[in-house]
Scaffold this active site. Sequence first.
Site, mmCIF file in Angstrom:
data_model
loop_
_atom_site.group_PDB
_atom_site.id
_atom_site.type_symbol
_atom_site.label_atom_id
_atom_site.label_comp_id
_atom_site.label_asym_id
_atom_site.label_seq_id
_atom_site.Cartn_x
_atom_site.Cartn_y
_atom_site.Cartn_z
ATOM 1 N N GLY C 11 3.743 12.135 20.415
ATOM 2 C CA GLY C 11 3.429 10.977 19.578
ATOM 3 C C GLY C 11 1.959 10.962 19.231
ATOM 4 O O GLY C 11 1.112 11.195 20.096
ATOM 5 N N ARG C 72 7.527 17.462 17.794
ATOM 6 C CA ARG C 72 8.134 17.754 19.093
ATOM 7 C C ARG C 72 8.914 19.058 18.907
ATOM 8 O O ARG C 72 9.690 19.190 17.981
ATOM 9 C CB ARG C 72 9.072 16.627 19.524
ATOM 10 C CG ARG C 72 8.318 15.313 19.735
ATOM 11 C CD ARG C 72 9.208 14.149 20.154
ATOM 12 N NE ARG C 72 8.556 12.884 19.793
ATOM 13 C CZ ARG C 72 7.740 12.209 20.615
ATOM 14 N NH1 ARG C 72 7.481 12.645 21.824
ATOM 15 N NH2 ARG C 72 7.171 11.090 20.217
ATOM 16 N N ASP C 103 2.086 13.240 28.480
ATOM 17 C CA ASP C 103 2.881 13.891 29.516
ATOM 18 C C ASP C 103 3.610 15.149 29.057
ATOM 19 O O ASP C 103 3.496 16.221 29.664
ATOM 20 C CB ASP C 103 3.961 12.908 29.986
ATOM 21 C CG ASP C 103 3.561 12.215 31.259
ATOM 22 O OD1 ASP C 103 2.346 12.112 31.497
ATOM 23 O OD2 ASP C 103 4.462 11.780 31.998
ATOM 24 N N THR C 126 -2.574 9.401 23.800
ATOM 25 C CA THR C 126 -1.341 8.618 23.736
ATOM 26 C C THR C 126 -1.725 7.149 23.776
ATOM 27 O O THR C 126 -2.709 6.778 24.414
ATOM 28 C CB THR C 126 -0.389 8.936 24.910
ATOM 29 O OG1 THR C 126 0.612 7.910 24.956
ATOM 30 C CG2 THR C 126 -1.111 8.933 26.238
ATOM 31 N N ASP C 128 -0.055 4.854 25.215
ATOM 32 C CA ASP C 128 0.582 4.143 26.339
ATOM 33 C C ASP C 128 -0.285 3.953 27.573
ATOM 34 O O ASP C 128 0.043 3.149 28.437
ATOM 35 C CB ASP C 128 1.873 4.867 26.743
ATOM 36 C CG ASP C 128 2.946 4.759 25.675
ATOM 37 O OD1 ASP C 128 2.957 3.728 24.972
ATOM 38 O OD2 ASP C 128 3.760 5.675 25.542
ATOM 39 N N ASP C 130 -0.530 5.688 30.124
ATOM 40 C CA ASP C 130 0.205 5.949 31.366
ATOM 41 C C ASP C 130 -0.060 7.341 31.934
ATOM 42 O O ASP C 130 0.833 7.967 32.492
ATOM 43 C CB ASP C 130 1.706 5.743 31.127
ATOM 44 C CG ASP C 130 2.234 6.651 30.028
ATOM 45 O OD1 ASP C 130 1.405 7.243 29.284
ATOM 46 O OD2 ASP C 130 3.454 6.773 29.888
ATOM 47 N N ARG C 172 7.443 2.408 27.038
ATOM 48 C CA ARG C 172 8.775 2.664 27.550
ATOM 49 C C ARG C 172 8.783 2.638 29.072
ATOM 50 O O ARG C 172 9.692 2.126 29.698
ATOM 51 C CB ARG C 172 9.267 4.026 27.029
ATOM 52 C CG ARG C 172 10.725 3.998 26.645
ATOM 53 C CD ARG C 172 11.104 5.175 25.768
ATOM 54 N NE ARG C 172 10.575 5.019 24.416
ATOM 55 C CZ ARG C 172 10.523 5.989 23.512
ATOM 56 N NH1 ARG C 172 10.932 7.200 23.819
ATOM 57 N NH2 ARG C 172 10.048 5.752 22.302
#
Lengths: 324, 324, 324, 324
Positions: C11, C72, C103, C126, C128, C130, C172
Site C-alpha cells: 500500500g 502487490r 510488513d 505505511t 498504519d 504498525d 486492520r
Amino acid sequence: MKKIAVFTSGGDSPGMNACIRAVVRTGIYRGLEVYGINRGYEGMIEGDIKRMHSHSVSNIIQRGGTMLKSARSMEFRTPEGRKKAYDNLSALGIEGLVAIGGDGTFTGAKVFYEEFGIPTVGCPGTIDNDIYGTDFTIGFDTAVNTALDAIDKIRDTAAAHDRIFFVEVMGRDAGFIAIECGIGGGAEFVMVPETKTDLGKVVKSLKGLRKSKSSSIIVVAEGDELGNAEEIMGMIKQKIKDPTKEFKVTTLGHIQRGGTPTAQDRVLGSRCGMGAVDGLLAGKTNCMSGVMNNELVYTPFAECIGKTKPLHPDHLSLLDILSI
Amino acid sequence: MKKIAVFTSGGDSPGMNACIRAVVRTGIYRGLEVYGINRGYEGMIEGDIKRMHSHSVSNIIQRGGTMLKSARSMEFRTPEGRKKAYDNLSALGIEGLVAIGGDGTFTGAKVFYEEFGIPTVGCPGTIDNDIYGTDFTIGFDTAVNTALDAIDKIRDTAAAHDRIFFVEVMGRDAGFIAIECGIGGGAEFVMVPETKTDLGKVVKSLKGLRKSKSSSIIVVAEGDELGNAEEIMGMIKQKIKDPTKEFKVTTLGHIQRGGTPTAQDRVLGSRCGMGAVDGLLAGKTNCMSGVMNNELVYTPFAECIGKTKPLHPDHLSLLDILSI
Amino acid sequence: MKKIAVFTSGGDSPGMNACIRAVVRTGIYRGLEVYGINRGYEGMIEGDIKRMHSHSVSNIIQRGGTMLKSARSMEFRTPEGRKKAYDNLSALGIEGLVAIGGDGTFTGAKVFYEEFGIPTVGCPGTIDNDIYGTDFTIGFDTAVNTALDAIDKIRDTAAAHDRIFFVEVMGRDAGFIAIECGIGGGAEFVMVPETKTDLGKVVKSLKGLRKSKSSSIIVVAEGDELGNAEEIMGMIKQKIKDPTKEFKVTTLGHIQRGGTPTAQDRVLGSRCGMGAVDGLLAGKTNCMSGVMNNELVYTPFAECIGKTKPLHPDHLSLLDILSI
Amino acid sequence: MKKIAVFTSGGDSPGMNACIRAVVRTGIYRGLEVYGINRGYEGMIEGDIKRMHSHSVSNIIQRGGTMLKSARSMEFRTPEGRKKAYDNLSALGIEGLVAIGGDGTFTGAKVFYEEFGIPTVGCPGTIDNDIYGTDFTIGFDTAVNTALDAIDKIRDTAAAHDRIFFVEVMGRDAGFIAIECGIGGGAEFVMVPETKTDLGKVVKSLKGLRKSKSSSIIVVAEGDELGNAEEIMGMIKQKIKDPTKEFKVTTLGHIQRGGTPTAQDRVLGSRCGMGAVDGLLAGKTNCMSGVMNNELVYTPFAECIGKTKPLHPDHLSLLDILSI
C-alpha cells in the site's frame, strides 16, 4: 488539593486550547474544582478568574488561539503586582496552578512559586520549540506545517518564473521551524541562528545550481545572525550581480501562530495538560510537564529556562545532501 | 486550421494548468495538432515549442503554477522580437494561438495579431480579477481563499491578544481580492484603490469598536491610494496614540499566487480553454474567451484591456454593515 | 558498492516520494549510481528499472502517492519469480537495495536477501504505524491528520443535528490511527483491535452523555474485533432503542492514503531514506532504517515483522478522561 | 417592522453561519430587534428563541455547521404544531422571519406564511445547489471543494496502483456536486440523476483507456438512476471481467456537509442574509433571496420549490472532451 487554576501566557500557539481542555477535564475527573484565568498574569492581577466545567471546553480542541486569551504583563514583574495576583488566588482558595506558555511564562511562574509557594506545573506552549525538557512544544508542528504549506505555494510560482525566493519564518533565537520546513519544503538553503551562515558558499551554489534547478528557495529564521530575509537577500543580490535573476522575499509572519492545530499538537497539548494536573496531585511543583522519547517527564523550570535545546545534527546533514 | 499553440505569460495563477489541459485536449478532440510554447513570448522568440499530447497534460489539473512556465519578455516589445516569434511559429505551421494571461499578455497578443495575422484567442489568467469580459479570472478564487485562510489564522492570534492587524493582500490596481476576503474574513475595514479611504472614520471606529470587539482586522490592497499596509498602519497608529493598543502588519505576498486551484478555478480554466479552441475554429480572433453570467462569451482584446471592471456596490455595503 | 536500486511496494503512503528522493540524492551525494524500480517486486521481475538522477526527484517531495508506483506481486512469492528478479538486478550490476513499504515488503525482502544475498535495507512506508523498530511510519502522520480533518468536518454537522456519528478509519490490525485521531478529534469513544470493546459501557455512556453533549463521535478502526463501523452501529442502535437518536456512519476509506504529506512525514521519509543508503554503505543488510527516540536506528527485518508495537497506555487514559 | 427572527432548517451547510451573522447585523444596522430560533421549526414550536446582538455572531463566519442548530420537525407538518409556533412568535412580537434552508424549509415556510401571514423571506442554504432562483446555494462551493480534495487524495493512491476508483458524492436528485468535482478532479466519467448513464460506453472506454491512463476515477452522484457507487461498480466489474483490474469504492458521506466555508459561500451567505432583511423591510414575503448573474433577486417560494434548475450543457461537454 481541591482547587486549581489554569492560564495561558506569552505568545499564543495552536494546541493551547487542547491543553486547557485536558487540564479542565483531568482536574474534574480527579475530583478537583478547576478555574480559568483570563489573559495570563494580567488577569491574575485583575482577578479575571472563572469556574470551568466539562462543557466549558467542549468543541475547542480544534480551534487555534487560546480561549483564555493571553497577554504580556508588566505589572507582574513587580512585587506589588505579584502580591495582588496571590491575593486573588488565595481569596478563591486556589491551591495549584497550571501555566501554559514559554520561557517568559515559566520565569514568572518560578519567581511566583518561590515567593508565595502555590504549587505550579507548566506546559510548553510556544511555536518555537526552543524549550528544554520536551522533544516538541505545543504549536510547533502546526507552525511548521503552516510554513511548509506556504513554501509549497511559493514553489509553484517560483518554478513558473525561475525565481529565487527568500522565505522568512519565525524563530528569534532558534532555527527549529526553519530547519523542519526547509527539509520538508526541499529548500536549497536554510539559515538559522544556531549555525554560522556561509554567504560565499550560498552565492557560489546559487550561481551554479541555476542550470539544473528551475527555482530556488532559501528559508531564513527571523533571528539569523546575518539579519532578516530582506537584508540577507540584499547581500546576496549584490554579490551575484546578475540582472537576469529575479529575487523575491516573503515574510510569513503571524499566520504561523494561528490555525487549526495538527493532530500532533492536539495530542501533545492533551498529554501535557493531563500530566500537569497529575503532577500537581503527585506533589510536583516548579517544573514543566513535557514529553521526551514519547514518555511524560517533569523538568524543573530552572532547567527549562536555562538549558539550550540543540538542533539535531542529522537534520543539518539532510539539508546539505538533499538540496543537490 | 490544423495546428495551434498555447502559452502562458505574465504573472502565473492557479488554474492555468487546467486551462492548458483544456486547450490541449479540446484541440486534439477537434482533430488539431497542439503545441505548447514555454515561457510565454520569450519561448516564442527562442523557438522553445513542443508538441503536446493528451497524456502531456495528465495529472496537472490539480497543480498550481504553470507547466509551460511564464516570463516577461522585453524583446517581444520590439518589432525584431515579434518577427523572430512569427518566424518560429510559421516554420512549425502554427495557424492559431491561445494566450493565457492578463492585461500585458493581451496587449502583446493584440499587437502581434495586428502585425502578423495569426488568429489568437486569450484566456483570463490572473489572480487580480481586473479584466473586463469575464466575471472572474482564472486564479482569483484560489487567491481569495488563500488570503482568507491566512486571515482566519491571524484572527486566532489577534483574538488571543486583543490586537489590531493590518493584512496586505495583492491588488496593485484593483481591490477584488481585498473586498472578497475582507467580507469573508469578517474584516473591520477594507482599503482598496477604487474608493477613497477615509482615515478619520477608521480611526474613530477603531477607538470606539474596541470595547465590544476582541480584535480588529483591516485588509489593505497593496495598491491603496494611501500607501501599503505598513504605511497606513503608521498613519493610524500616530492618530490613535494609545500605547496599550498593539498594531501588527502581515504582508501575504506570493503565497497568493500558488497552491492547488479551487474547484471554481479548475472549472473556469477548463471552460475558457475549451472556449478558446472552439472560438479559433469558429473564426474568432483578437478576443478573449471568458465567462459572464455563467455563459461563455468572447470580448475583443481592445475592450478587455481598455474597460474597467467595477467593484460591486453590494459588496461595499456588506462591508459597512457586517463589521458593526 | 557502486550501484543501488530503490522501490516502493504494498500500500502506498504519503511521504514515500520524500523517501525516494532522499535515497536517490544521498546515493548520488555518496558517489553511487541509483536506479528506480517501478511497481515494486513486479517491476523487478519484469525488469522495469531506470537510472535516476538528482533532477529525477525534483519537485516530488510534496506529492502524495509514489512516483515509482506500487503493486502487490504474486509471482515474487514463487522461487521462479524471485530468480527472474535477481537476474534483472544482476544484469544491471545492482549491489544494494532500498525497499520502502510495510510488513509484506520486508517479508519479501528478507526471503530475497537470504536467497540471493543482495544487501537490502528497508524504510517503513505505511500509514498504519504498525511496524516495530520505528516510533512512526512514513505516512502515519498524514493519514491521522486527514482523518482528523474529516472528523472536524463531521463534528460540524453532527453538532448541528445532535447526532451520533461512527467514523471508520483504516487499521486492520492496529489502532494507531484511530487512537490518535480519536484523541485529537475529541471523540467520545475509540474502538481498536488491541483492546476489548465494552459495548455495554458505550451504550450506557451514550444514553447518559446526551444530556450535556451536543453530539457524539465514535472512531472505529476497521479491524476492531466487534466488526466494522456499520456493524457496531447496528449493535448499539439495537441496544439503545431510542428512535429520537439519529445514528450515522462514515467510512473514510482511501482518502487516508493520499494527499500532500505533512512536514513530519517528509522529514521522516527523508531521514529514513538517507539512513538506508548510509546503512548499505556501512555494511548493514536485512534490516530496516527507522527513527526511535529521535535517533536513526537499524532493526533486523525479523524483528520488524515479528514484534508487535503496542499502543501507549497514556493515550488510552487520555481517551477515558478527556471524553467526560 | 420592529422584530424579526432567523432560523436554519433541514440539512446544515457551510456558510449558514455567515448568513445568520448577516441577518443579525443587517437587522440591527437597520434598527430592528433580531431573534434567533434554535433547531428550526422544532424550536419555533418549543419556543426556544433568544435575542441576538451584534456580538452574538462574532467569530462565527468561519465556522461550519449552524450556531442555531437544525432539525427536521414532524410536528410542524401538523396544523396544531404550526399554531403553537405562531403563538410563540406572536408572544414575542416577531413580525418577520428569515428561513435558511432548502426545499423542505421553503415548503414549510410557504404553508406557514399562507396560514398565519408573518412575512417570510428565505435564504438558499443547502450543499446540493438544486434550488431554482439562485445560481449557487450556500454551502455548494464548500462541498464541491471538499469532494475535490478527496478526489485529489484518491488520485494519488489510484495512480500508485493503476486502480479504477468509484467516488460517491452527495446529490440525491441533482448532479451539481458530481459534475463540478468531476470536471475539477479530472474524472473519466461522471454519473448523475439528470442524464441517462450509458454503461456500455463506460465499459468500452474503461477497457480502452487503461493503456494510456495510469488510473481512472468515476464520480457517482448518490442518486444516479442506476444505483449508488457500490452497485454501479458491481455492474461494471461484471461486464469488464478482467481480474487484473482493481476496483475500489469510496463514499464521501457527511464530510461534504461540514468544514470551514469557502470565500464564495461566506460572501454568498452574507449577501443573501442582507438581502433577506432588506427584502422584509421592503415588503417582500413568501420568496427567497438569491443571487443570479451576480445580482440579488427575489423568487417566489412556489417557483423555488417547483422549478428545476438544469445542469449547464457546457459542463457536460467539458466532461466528454477533457477525459480523453
